[in-house]
Scaffold this active site. Structure first.
Site, PDB file in Angstrom:
ATOM      1  N   HIS A 256      39.450  38.079  40.845  1.00  8.94           N
ATOM      2  CA  HIS A 256      40.103  37.471  40.163  1.00  8.94           C
ATOM      3  C   HIS A 256      40.082  36.164  39.319  1.00  8.94           C
ATOM      4  CE1 HIS A 256      43.460  35.431  43.783  1.00  8.94           C
ATOM      5  NE2 HIS A 256      43.815  35.039  42.456  1.00  8.94           N
TER       6      HIS A 256
ATOM      7  N   ASP B  86      45.043  34.186  49.461  1.00 12.89           N
ATOM      8  CA  ASP B  86      43.816  34.357  48.593  1.00 12.89           C
ATOM      9  C   ASP B  86      42.875  33.424  50.322  1.00 12.89           C
ATOM     10  OD1 ASP B  86      40.655  34.529  48.459  1.00 12.89           O
ATOM     11  OD2 ASP B  86      42.091  34.000  46.086  1.00 12.89           O
TER      12      ASP B  86
ATOM     13  N   HIS C  87      40.305  32.070  50.174  1.00 12.30           N
ATOM     14  CA  HIS C  87      39.403  31.423  49.135  1.00 12.30           C
ATOM     15  C   HIS C  87      40.801  30.287  48.179  1.00 12.30           C
ATOM     16  CE1 HIS C  87      36.688  34.610  49.833  1.00 12.30           C
ATOM     17  NE2 HIS C  87      35.421  33.495  50.465  1.00 12.30           N
TER      18      HIS C  87
ATOM     19  N   ASP D 297      39.638  28.676  45.013  1.00 13.02           N
ATOM     20  CA  ASP D 297      39.835  29.361  43.545  1.00 13.02           C
ATOM     21  C   ASP D 297      39.065  27.588  42.943  1.00 13.02           C
ATOM     22  OD1 ASP D 297      38.778  31.876  44.945  1.00 13.02           O
ATOM     23  OD2 ASP D 297      41.160  32.600  43.377  1.00 13.02           O
TER      24      ASP D 297
ATOM     25  N   HIS E  51      35.264  34.017  39.206  1.00  6.55           N
ATOM     26  CA  HIS E  51      36.584  34.335  40.425  1.00  6.55           C
ATOM     27  C   HIS E  51      36.569  33.438  41.047  1.00  6.55           C
ATOM     28  CE1 HIS E  51      34.033  36.465  43.495  1.00  6.55           C
ATOM     29  NE2 HIS E  51      33.860  35.738  43.100  1.00  6.55           N
TER      30      HIS E  51
ATOM     31  N   ASP F 290      44.789  38.748  46.314  1.00  4.36           N
ATOM     32  CA  ASP F 290      43.904  38.754  46.467  1.00  4.36           C
ATOM     33  C   ASP F 290      43.157  39.432  47.553  1.00  4.36           C
ATOM     34  OD1 ASP F 290      40.838  38.079  47.389  1.00  4.36           O
ATOM     35  OD2 ASP F 290      40.783  37.249  46.031  1.00  4.36           O
TER      36      ASP F 290
ATOM     37  N   ASP G 263      41.036  40.046  50.079  1.00  4.87           N
ATOM     38  CA  ASP G 263      40.630  39.438  50.355  1.00  4.87           C
ATOM     39  C   ASP G 263      41.347  38.677  51.486  1.00  4.87           C
ATOM     40  OD1 ASP G 263      40.138  36.798  49.850  1.00  4.87           O
ATOM     41  OD2 ASP G 263      38.347  37.049  48.991  1.00  4.87           O
TER      42      ASP G 263
ATOM     43  N   GLU H  85      40.432  42.277  43.821  1.00  2.00           N
ATOM     44  CA  GLU H  85      39.314  41.841  44.351  1.00  2.00           C
ATOM     45  C   GLU H  85      39.243  43.532  44.907  1.00  2.00           C
ATOM     46  OE1 GLU H  85      36.325  40.837  44.173  1.00  2.00           O
ATOM     47  OE2 GLU H  85      37.551  37.985  43.112  1.00  2.00           O
TER      48      GLU H  85
END
Length: 289
Positions: free
Chosen positions: A90, A112, A114, A116, A129, A215, A217, A261
């Protein structure tokens, strides 16, 4: 690129997405395209990760890649094309955002698990990332790295969707900022379509366009196992499609798009990359009827 991550394999993500039938899928929905190929990236084994800053590994190499990516994205937008960026970890979003924000005001939606928004001062890992949004917004020491900033990206037009893994310093910074954050609890309570519509309203307010960063994930690992930082409790297959279909309804505001990712080493039969291609198709207008 895998320089921003701590697990190998994500550098093969673009190849996995192509192998999953991206070109044929774009053809099937009537989208013309040009595959501009891959940007060259240094191998981690050939570089010292702490050359510039031990708190942000491979930052020199990431700057090189993201600078070239920013130019590619800006050139595509300048010719009224939609840049579709394939990752890779990312950290490439630093280049995507900088290029998309060139000579235009920009909003961003971050699908996402997360947030980030770690900085070199707060990161627990040193992996970039986990920092691209902080870099684009010029937070922490990124204020002194203009190559990483997207100066027309304002906090009030940044929306995080589907969070479920946030470090304590990130949580504090988000609360102090004008960034909007929707967690998985918001999606559970309100539904993914309502949340995505709100995200689009916020991200597109008084800007020239919006960058959408996906992303993989963000999805639950049961649906997307081939990612480097899986977190249980993500969106389902159908929720993800519904969200990206909602994005497609505002396509006139879509300025740039990326998917990141995908890690085929950790995947099963390339199913995560195949799902990524399906979701890109939904974002670009594919429907059942």
């Amino acid at each position: 690129m895998d320089l921003g991550a701590d697990r190998r394999g994500v550098d093969m993500g673009p190849s996995a997405l192509r192998y999953a039938g991206l070109a044929a899928t774009l053809d099937s929905i009537g989208r013309s395209y040009t595959d501009a190929g891959d940007l060259s990236v240094s191998h981690a084994e050939e570089r010292d990760p702490e050359t510039r800053d031990p708190r942000a590994k491979y930052l020199d190499e990431i700057e090189s890649v993201c600078g070239r990516l920013a130019d590619e994205v800006a050139d595509a937008v300048a010719t009224n094309d939609l840049p579709l960026v394939l990752g890779g970890d990312h950290s490439i979003a630093i280049g995507s955002l900088a290029g998309s924000a060139r000579e235009a005001s920009l909003g961003a939606i971050w699908f996402d698990a997360h947030s980030d928004v770690n900085t070199p001062e707060t990161t627990p890992s040193g992996n970039v990332h986990g920092m691209p949004l902080a870099a684009a917004l010029g937070w922490g020491s990124f204020a002194d790295t203009p190559w990483a900033n997207a100066p027309t990206l304002r906090e009030e037009n940044v929306v995080l969707v589907g969070l479920r893994s946030v470090d304590d310093p990130e949580r504090e910074r988000i609360r102090e900022s004008d960034v909007t954050a929707f967690t998985m609890s918001d999606i559970d309570e309100r539904g993914v379509v309502d949340v995505t519509e709100d995200a689009l309203d916020i991200a597109t307010r008084d800007v020239d366009g919006v960058h959408v960063s996906l992303d993989l994930d963000w999805l639950d690992p049961r649906h997307a196992p081939g990612v480097g930082t899986p977190v249980r409790g993500g969106v389902t297959y159908r929720e993800a499609h519904s969200a990206l279909e909602t994005v497609a309804e505002r396509e006139s505001m879509l300025r740039s798009l990326e998917v990141v990712e995908a890690n085929p080493i950790l995947d099963s039969h390339n199913e995560t990359a195949e799902l990524g291609v399906e979701l890109l198709a939904s974002a670009l207008g594919k429907r059942v009827l």
